[in-house]
Scaffold this active site. Structure first.
Site, PDB file in Angstrom:
ATOM      1  N   TYR A 156      12.556  -6.522  25.139  1.00 20.64           N
ATOM      2  CA  TYR A 156      13.409  -6.753  24.223  1.00 20.64           C
ATOM      3  C   TYR A 156      14.198  -5.356  23.965  1.00 20.64           C
ATOM      4  O   TYR A 156      15.330  -5.671  23.930  1.00 20.64           O
ATOM      5  CB  TYR A 156      12.610  -7.128  22.956  1.00 20.64           C
ATOM      6  N   ILE A 190      15.784 -13.837  21.690  1.00 20.90           N
ATOM      7  CA  ILE A 190      14.473 -14.394  21.600  1.00 20.90           C
ATOM      8  C   ILE A 190      13.473 -13.176  21.649  1.00 20.90           C
ATOM      9  O   ILE A 190      13.831 -12.070  22.089  1.00 20.90           O
ATOM     10  CB  ILE A 190      13.884 -15.194  23.023  1.00 20.90           C
ATOM     11  N   PRO A 221      20.879  -4.664  13.885  1.00 13.45           N
ATOM     12  CA  PRO A 221      20.071  -4.967  12.577  1.00 13.45           C
ATOM     13  C   PRO A 221      18.561  -4.422  12.417  1.00 13.45           C
ATOM     14  O   PRO A 221      18.152  -4.265  13.686  1.00 13.45           O
ATOM     15  CB  PRO A 221      19.876  -6.627  12.530  1.00 13.45           C
ATOM     16  N   GLY A 222      18.112  -3.944  11.480  1.00  8.34           N
ATOM     17  CA  GLY A 222      16.842  -3.560  11.273  1.00  8.34           C
ATOM     18  C   GLY A 222      16.165  -4.838  11.226  1.00  8.34           C
ATOM     19  O   GLY A 222      16.371  -5.847  11.563  1.00  8.34           O
ATOM     20  N   ILE A 268      15.215  -7.810   9.466  1.00  8.68           N
ATOM     21  CA  ILE A 268      15.667  -8.826   8.615  1.00  8.68           C
ATOM     22  C   ILE A 268      14.977  -9.929   8.350  1.00  8.68           C
ATOM     23  O   ILE A 268      13.985 -10.654   8.999  1.00  8.68           O
ATOM     24  CB  ILE A 268      17.074  -9.328   9.315  1.00  8.68           C
ATOM     25  N   ALA A 320      22.535 -14.629  20.389  1.00  6.92           N
ATOM     26  CA  ALA A 320      21.257 -15.594  20.729  1.00  6.92           C
ATOM     27  C   ALA A 320      20.359 -14.530  21.195  1.00  6.92           C
ATOM     28  O   ALA A 320      20.403 -13.610  22.061  1.00  6.92           O
ATOM     29  CB  ALA A 320      21.709 -16.709  21.761  1.00  6.92           C
TER      30      ALA A 320
HETATM   31  N1  CAA Z   1       2.237   0.994  16.900  1.00  6.26           N
HETATM   32  C1  CAA Z   1       1.160   1.627  17.413  1.00  6.26           C
HETATM   33  N2  CAA Z   1       0.050   0.780  17.661  1.00  6.26           N
HETATM   34  C2  CAA Z   1       0.234  -0.484  17.479  1.00  6.26           C
HETATM   35  C3  CAA Z   1       1.203  -1.082  16.807  1.00  6.26           C
HETATM   36  C4  CAA Z   1       2.537  -0.094  16.594  1.00  6.26           C
HETATM   37  N3  CAA Z   1       3.568  -0.617  16.094  1.00  6.26           N
HETATM   38  N4  CAA Z   1       1.109  -2.443  16.851  1.00  6.26           N
HETATM   39  C5  CAA Z   1      -0.105  -2.557  17.214  1.00  6.26           C
HETATM   40  N5  CAA Z   1      -0.686  -1.646  17.535  1.00  6.26           N
HETATM   41  C6  CAA Z   1      -1.875  -1.414  18.096  1.00  6.26           C
HETATM   42  C7  CAA Z   1      -2.963  -2.135  17.189  1.00  6.26           C
HETATM   43  O1  CAA Z   1      -3.589  -1.594  16.431  1.00  6.26           O
HETATM   44  C8  CAA Z   1      -4.080  -2.487  18.343  1.00  6.26           C
HETATM   45  O2  CAA Z   1      -4.871  -1.298  18.368  1.00  6.26           O
HETATM   46  P1  CAA Z   1      -6.484  -1.490  18.493  1.00  6.26           P
HETATM   47  O3  CAA Z   1      -6.792  -2.191  19.838  1.00  6.26           O
HETATM   48  O4  CAA Z   1      -6.874   0.145  18.790  1.00  6.26           O
HETATM   49  O5  CAA Z   1      -6.856  -2.093  17.227  1.00  6.26           O
HETATM   50  C9  CAA Z   1      -3.269  -2.735  19.711  1.00  6.26           C
HETATM   51  O6  CAA Z   1      -2.070  -2.234  19.491  1.00  6.26           O
HETATM   52  C10 CAA Z   1      -2.733  -4.156  19.541  1.00  6.26           C
HETATM   53  O7  CAA Z   1      -3.631  -4.416  20.840  1.00  6.26           O
HETATM   54  P2  CAA Z   1      -3.925  -6.036  20.974  1.00  6.26           P
HETATM   55  O8  CAA Z   1      -4.502  -6.250  22.195  1.00  6.26           O
HETATM   56  O9  CAA Z   1      -4.617  -6.694  19.798  1.00  6.26           O
HETATM   57  O10 CAA Z   1      -2.235  -6.625  21.012  1.00  6.26           O
HETATM   58  P3  CAA Z   1      -2.050  -8.142  21.298  1.00  6.26           P
HETATM   59  O11 CAA Z   1      -1.899  -8.483  22.511  1.00  6.26           O
HETATM   60  O12 CAA Z   1      -2.719  -9.179  20.302  1.00  6.26           O
HETATM   61  O13 CAA Z   1      -0.696  -8.022  20.604  1.00  6.26           O
HETATM   62  C11 CAA Z   1       1.381  -7.594  18.930  1.00  6.26           C
HETATM   63  C12 CAA Z   1      -0.084  -8.005  19.521  1.00  6.26           C
HETATM   64  C13 CAA Z   1       1.959  -8.490  19.863  1.00  6.26           C
HETATM   65  C14 CAA Z   1       1.786  -6.150  19.703  1.00  6.26           C
HETATM   66  C15 CAA Z   1       1.510  -7.785  17.698  1.00  6.26           C
HETATM   67  O14 CAA Z   1       1.097  -6.732  16.947  1.00  6.26           O
HETATM   68  C16 CAA Z   1       3.047  -7.619  17.276  1.00  6.26           C
HETATM   69  O15 CAA Z   1       3.791  -8.591  17.352  1.00  6.26           O
HETATM   70  N6  CAA Z   1       3.405  -6.651  16.613  1.00  6.26           N
HETATM   71  C17 CAA Z   1       4.840  -6.554  16.326  1.00  6.26           C
HETATM   72  C18 CAA Z   1       5.815  -6.106  17.381  1.00  6.26           C
HETATM   73  C19 CAA Z   1       7.321  -6.152  16.700  1.00  6.26           C
HETATM   74  O16 CAA Z   1       7.497  -5.180  16.008  1.00  6.26           O
HETATM   75  N7  CAA Z   1       8.117  -6.670  17.096  1.00  6.26           N
HETATM   76  C20 CAA Z   1       9.331  -6.990  16.470  1.00  6.26           C
HETATM   77  C21 CAA Z   1       9.772  -8.433  16.155  1.00  6.26           C
HETATM   78  S1  CAA Z   1      11.133  -8.675  15.198  1.00  6.26           S
HETATM   79  C22 CAA Z   1      12.532  -8.194  16.099  1.00  6.26           C
HETATM   80  O17 CAA Z   1      12.088  -8.087  17.371  1.00  6.26           O
HETATM   81  C23 CAA Z   1      13.747  -7.986  15.617  1.00  6.26           C
HETATM   82  C24 CAA Z   1      14.458  -6.925  15.414  1.00  6.26           C
HETATM   83  O18 CAA Z   1      15.311  -6.961  16.120  1.00  6.26           O
HETATM   84  C25 CAA Z   1      14.024  -5.907  14.648  1.00  6.26           C
END
Ligand code: CAA
Length: 240
Positions: free
Chosen positions: A147, A85, A177-178, A180, A83
């Site tokens: 996380y 989030i 996991p990477g 998925i 589990a």
């Molecule tokens: N690396 C570098 N910069 C990044 C980035 C990254 N991976 N992701 C976003 N940014 C940058 C954006 O380009 C943006 O830059 P600018 O302002 O210069 O354009 C900035 O960071 C984002 O700022 P915001 O204020 O717009 O961000 P936000 O408050 O709207 O948040 C976020 C957006 C939550 C970061 C969204 O981009 C997001 O969800 N990103 C993905 C995060 C992620 O990979 N999570 C994994 C989920 S899956 C999982 O967790 C399962 C597992 O185990 C693998």
């Protein structure tokens, strides 16, 4: 040998694939869920796997729920702490609530799930503890300070439990996991997801069943000497 398995978060996503795979191996499986009654009822109707509702962040609820499962399904030999989030936000925007929610569910939730089953495993001289960590606990991830901390913490938990359980016939291992193809990853903004996929040498997201196969392997009686290890299943995205 048929055993009893508990999978937290076991009615959806990776957890559902794990529950089904353990059942296919001949085990008696119980799956927990936190809130989605409809998905759980559908899962039980489709698979015949019993589902139980409790919040893994609560020790009291976990202990009571596990006692019920042990009464109704059997003493738990295999526990899969799956589990989890996300409450993603760049660190400068992350709130204390987002931090605590993820820590309570993903990290304390592992303690709450394993601690109540541990004495029985010690008594019966057999146990399989499998914790679903993440690639992001290994490498860190933008917007996932909370996380990544929990998923790195999972690795510390299994490495410690491995040493404590070994002489009692209990193994503890992690699967990382990477990315998925689940609702959790689909919730990532499309542009970000596309850029993540472009960094996966396999060129695609993984399938939940590819994680489930790691779990059934670790859960088997044959894996007794594999203890404290981490299996990475990430399409070549990251090597430890
Ligand atoms: N690396 C570098 N910069 C990044 C980035 C990254 N991976 N992701 C976003 N940014 C940058 C954006 O380009 C943006 O830059 P600018 O302002 O210069 O354009 C900035 O960071 C984002 O700022 P915001 O204020 O717009 O961000 P936000 O408050 O709207 O948040 C976020 C957006 C939550 C970061 C969204 O981009 C997001 O969800 N990103 C993905 C995060 C992620 O990979 N999570 C994994 C989920 S899956 C999982 O967790 C399962 C597992 O185990 C693998």
């Amino acid at each position: 040998m048929a055993r009893t398995a508990l999978v937290t978060g076991g009615s959806r996503g990776i957890g559902a694939a794990i529950s089904k795979a353990l059942k296919a191996e001949g085990h008696n499986v119980a799956a927990t869920y936190a809130g989605n009654d409809e998905a759980a009822a559908k899962f039980t109707a489709e698979t015949g796997i019993k589902t139980y509702k409790w919040n893994v962040a609560s020790y009291e609820e976990s202990a009571a729920g596990i006692a019920r499962v042990e009464q109704e399904v059997g003493p738990i030999d295999i526990v899969v702490a799956n589990a989890g989030i996300t409450r993603d936000a760049p660190f400068h925007k992350m709130t204390p609530e987002q931090w605590h929610e993820v820590i309570d569910t993903n990290l304390t939730g592992v303690f709450n799930t394993v601690h109540p089953v541990w004495p029985g495993m010690r008594e019966r001289k057999f146990g399989r503890v499998i914790v679903i960590s993440s690639i992001n606990g290994q490498k860190g991830q933008f917007a996932q300070v909370n996380y990544a901390a929990t998923k790195a913490g999972d690795l510390g938990i299994v490495k410690s439990l491995a040493q404590e359980g070994a002489r009692a016939g209990i193994t503890a291992n992690a699967v990382c996991p990477g990315y998925i193809a689940t609702e959790m990853v689909m919730a990532v903004p499309e542009k970000v997801r596309e850029s993540i996929i472009s960094m996966i040498p396999a060129g695609r997201l993984g399938e939940p069943e590819e994680i489930a196969r790691c779990v059934t392997f670790l859960a088997s009686d044959d894996s007794q000497f594999i203890n404290g290890s981490t299996i990475s299943a990430n399409g070549g995205q990251f090597f430890v």
